[in-house]
Design an enzyme around this catalytic site. Structure first.
Site, short mmCIF file in Angstrom:
data_model
loop_
_atom_site.label_atom_id
_atom_site.label_comp_id
_atom_site.label_asym_id
_atom_site.label_seq_id
_atom_site.Cartn_x
_atom_site.Cartn_y
_atom_site.Cartn_z
N GLY A 52 -23.69 -30.69 91.14
CA GLY A 52 -22.75 -30.58 92.58
C GLY A 52 -22.63 -30.60 93.67
N CYS A 53 -22.16 -30.54 94.65
CA CYS A 53 -22.38 -30.68 95.98
C CYS A 53 -23.50 -30.22 96.35
CB CYS A 53 -20.91 -30.17 96.77
SG CYS A 53 -19.33 -31.02 96.51
N ALA A 54 -23.78 -29.14 96.32
CA ALA A 54 -25.42 -28.18 96.95
C ALA A 54 -26.54 -28.64 96.64
CB ALA A 54 -25.16 -26.77 96.59
#
Length: 385
Positions: A159-161
């Site tokens: 994901g985004c992290a």
């Protein structure tokens, strides 16, 4: 090579970013989605409102089908949904489009760092929007001319992290293995996973994601390096009672994303305490590289940390001009910040970076902008320990 507590220093020595050639105005995507909701006028009105208020004006996509007439879009059909692309079709498109975009970003990063490809010892590839084997890491090694003995570390489906996670992994490699030079390459083709909208919650995810790639070279700074980002301490934390607030699962027609509207409030409730842990009593830094996961997320961080509009301008500008590029985005923000520090002729500026992903995960890290390597920089290194 300078040492700190027995470990090599680590810094982002060069960066590169890339966007697909197709740009789409936010207003056009809003109308496209509204056109698919002809029998749901309430949902169509809500869609237009969400798209206007999310802080995005332009996004980029690898899929030219979004530029076709409304009735011809297979990803967001207005009538017959039988032609919606399958996950297999979307992965085929990812396989064709991910490598050229990643190559462009990586070549820019290597050039910016003045780093010969054969000096790279580790390659970290990041993506949550596509998978295939042999993967992006293998293809990058072949096309960039990296050594076949490069240590490959694929970081997938995080994901985004994950972009900031990769930077922290690279820092740990450099600090623990003197002589290491790490190339990080993130590629996300988020628009390949747009789905026909059937409920309000799906509109949040559809309102701000775009495609892009980013890359950086991380290694020990040397006497000739300038305008680099010295990497400090950092960590990843799971926020309580938030497991179901961000999910990303493989479906039959692409990957299914759910984003809870509670996410900004959750970050507001827990982030201040986590930043106290990260900063260990030091004063708040001047630079704030916030992953623009949406306008509400930037708003929440700005409010809870009492930041100025100038401190959040980098994140808001990337969101406005390109949207949320998942793991790719944090390097867009850091690169914009670095270029601005260079333009202002700054010498040494402290900062903190943060990104958020499923879990709910917060990835946090300290850094410093450094104009040029010198003994005075060495004396200030204590702020990063």
């Amino acid at each position: 090579m300078k040492q700190t507590n027995g470990m090599s220093d680590a810094a982002i020595l060069g960066m590169g970013t890339a966007l697909p050639k197709h740009s789409v105005a936010q207003s056009d995507i809003a109308e496209l989605i509204a056109s698919t909701l002809q029998n749901r006028s309430d949902l169509a009105r809500f869609a237009r409102r969400v798209f206007r208020s999310c802080g995005v004006e332009t996004r980029y996509t690898c899929e030219s089908n979004y530029l076709d007439p409304l009735e011809a879009c297979r990803y967001l059909p207005s009538h017959d949904e039988s032609a919606v692309p399958t996950t297999e079709e979307r992965m085929d498109k990812y396989k064709r489009e991910a490598l050229p975009l990643g190559l462009t970003a990586a070549e820019k990063a290597l050039k910016d760092a003045d780093m010969a490809p054969d000096r790279i010892t580790h390659l970290i590839t990041v993506s949550c929007t596509g998978q295939y084997q042999p993967g992006l890491d293998v293809m990058l090694i072949r096309h960039l001319g990296l050594s076949p003995r490069v240590n490959r570390l694929p970081l997938i489906f995080q994901g985004c992290a994950a972009g900031l996670k990769a930077i922290q992994m690279a820092r740990d490699v450099v600090q623990g293995a003197p002589g290491s030079q790490v190339l990080v390459v993130c590629v996300e083709l988020c628009t390949l996973h747009f789905q026909p909208v059937k409920e309000r919650e799906a509109l949040f995810a559809a309102s701000f994601f775009g495609d892009g790639a980013s890359s950086c070279v991380i290694g020990p700074p040397e006497s000739h390096h300038q305008h680099y980002l010295k990497l400090g301490s950092g960590y990843s934390v799971l926020l309580p009672d938030s497991t179901e607030d961000m999910t990303w699962e493989v479906g039959n027609t692409g990957f299914d994303l759910f984003l809870s509207p509670r996410i900004p409030k959750l970050l507001g409730a827990h982030l201040e305490e986590e930043l106290r842990v990260l900063l260990e009593g030091d004063k708040l830094p001047e630079l704030w590289a916030i992953h623009p996961g949406g306008r509400g997320i930037v708003d929440s961080v700005q409010e809870v940390m009492r930041l100025s509009d100038e401190q959040t301008q980098y994140s808001r500008e990337i969101l406005r001009t390109a949207g949320n590029l998942s793991s790719v985005t944090i390097m867009f923000v850091l690169n914009a910040m670095r270029q601005d520090m260079k333009a202002q002729d700054q010498t040494f500026t402290e900062g903190v970076a943060m990104a958020f992903g499923p879990g709910l995960t917060a990835e946090l890290m300290r850094f410093n902008y450094v104009k040029a390597y010198s003994s005075s920089v060495k004396e200030q290194d204590h702020v990063l320990l």
